[in-house]
Design a protein around this motif. Structure first.
Motif, PDB file in Angstrom:
ATOM      1  N   PHE A   1       0.806  -1.221   0.000  1.00 32.67           N
ATOM      2  CA  PHE A   1       0.000   0.000   0.000  1.00 32.67           C
ATOM      3  C   PHE A   1       0.839   1.272   0.000  1.00 32.67           C
ATOM      4  N   SER A   2       1.974   1.247   0.672  1.00 33.23           N
ATOM      5  CA  SER A   2       2.761   2.477   0.791  1.00 33.23           C
ATOM      6  C   SER A   2       3.407   2.881  -0.523  1.00 33.23           C
TER       7      SER A   2
ATOM      8  N   ALA B   1       8.556   8.166  -2.292  1.00 30.14           N
ATOM      9  CA  ALA B   1       9.260   7.077  -1.603  1.00 30.14           C
ATOM     10  C   ALA B   1       9.958   7.586  -0.347  1.00 30.14           C
ATOM     11  N   THR B   2      10.522   8.777  -0.419  1.00 29.68           N
ATOM     12  CA  THR B   2      11.169   9.358   0.757  1.00 29.68           C
ATOM     13  C   THR B   2      10.150   9.678   1.841  1.00 29.68           C
TER      14      THR B   2
ATOM     15  N   LEU C   1      10.126   8.180   5.655  1.00 31.44           N
ATOM     16  CA  LEU C   1      10.072   8.992   6.879  1.00 31.44           C
ATOM     17  C   LEU C   1       8.897   8.598   7.760  1.00 31.44           C
ATOM     18  N   ILE C   2       7.731   8.445   7.156  1.00 36.37           N
ATOM     19  CA  ILE C   2       6.539   8.105   7.937  1.00 36.37           C
ATOM     20  C   ILE C   2       6.701   6.747   8.621  1.00 36.37           C
ATOM     21  N   ILE C   3       7.175   5.766   7.871  1.00 39.80           N
ATOM     22  CA  ILE C   3       7.304   4.423   8.431  1.00 39.80           C
ATOM     23  C   ILE C   3       8.371   4.367   9.517  1.00 39.80           C
TER      24      ILE C   3
ATOM     25  N   SER D   1       7.382   3.428  13.236  1.00 39.35           N
ATOM     26  CA  SER D   1       7.677   1.987  13.174  1.00 39.35           C
ATOM     27  C   SER D   1       7.327   1.257  14.469  1.00 39.35           C
ATOM     28  N   ASN D   2       7.428   1.939  15.603  1.00 30.83           N
ATOM     29  CA  ASN D   2       7.151   1.289  16.881  1.00 30.83           C
ATOM     30  C   ASN D   2       5.666   1.055  17.126  1.00 30.83           C
ATOM     31  N   SER D   3       4.832   1.763  16.402  1.00 33.76           N
ATOM     32  CA  SER D   3       3.388   1.633  16.644  1.00 33.76           C
ATOM     33  C   SER D   3       2.624   1.054  15.457  1.00 33.76           C
TER      34      SER D   3
END
Length: 204
Positions: free
Chosen positions: A43-44, A86-87, A91-93, A97-99
């Protein structure tokens, strides 16, 4: 059509290999982590894939019309937006990433393993646009064999061999690290071919 068919076939093969490796190295929890990562990848990166598909007919039309200036312009624009999206995904992931795992499961062991794996898999995301656009350019100009080979660079020529090599030395981390290494190598190879093709076509 053969380019897309080959890409999907190799992706399916790599998914089977990853699942088998992860089950052997980390059990069901590792496979569950990969299931989360697969959904994130799917999806990303949709915007980047959309840019690639939109790029092909525009580049092909202008290449056929011998409008070299427009071809250069559409390549630059596609690379800019693909890399930008893609950048942003990277950044978002990484920030969340912890949640992210909490969205998919409440299993403690999976939530413990997921953040590090997600960060490794997505660490080279900013360069994926180079590989996608570079291979798509060859497809757009009707050079099927180079397009096919460049499309297979990430999954076929780099990722699958890395899956056989890295886990032997690094265990389950070798599976996750194979993702960014394959992305970087594929971007390097495809980018080099793209530059070569543009110089050959535009200097002739």
């Amino acid at each position: 059509g053969s380019v897309t068919l080959a890409r999907q076939g190799v992706i399916s093969l790599s998914v089977l290999l990853v699942n088998n490796l992860l089950f052997g190295l980390g059990g069901e929890s590792a496979v569950a982590v990969y299931a989360i990562i697969s959904r994130l990848l799917m999806f990303s990166l949709f915007p980047v894939l959309g840019i690639t598909q939109g790029f092909i007919p525009i580049a092909g039309f202008n290449y056929g019309a011998k409008n070299k200036k427009r071809v250069e312009e559409v390549i630059r624009t596609a690379l800019l937006y693909a890399t930008g999206f893609a950048t942003l995904v990277f950044l978002i992931i990484n920030i969340f990433s912890n949640s992210i795992g909490d969205i998919f499961t409440s299993e403690p062991l999976v939530l413990e393993k997921a953040p590090a794996a997600i960060r490794w898999v997505f660490i080279a995301t900013p360069v994926v646009g180079i590989q996608l656009i570079g291979a798509a350019y060859y497809q757009a100009i009707g050079k099927a064999l180079p397009a096919l080979l460049l499309t297979l660079t990430r999954q076929g020529f780099f990722f699958i061999p890395l899956l056989y090599i890295l886990p032997s030395f690094m265990g389950i981390n070798g599976v996750w690290i194979a993702f960014p290494i394959a992305d970087l190598l594929a971007a390097l190879v495809t980018g080099s071919f793209l530059v070569y093709e543009l110089r050959k076509d535009f200097n002739s």
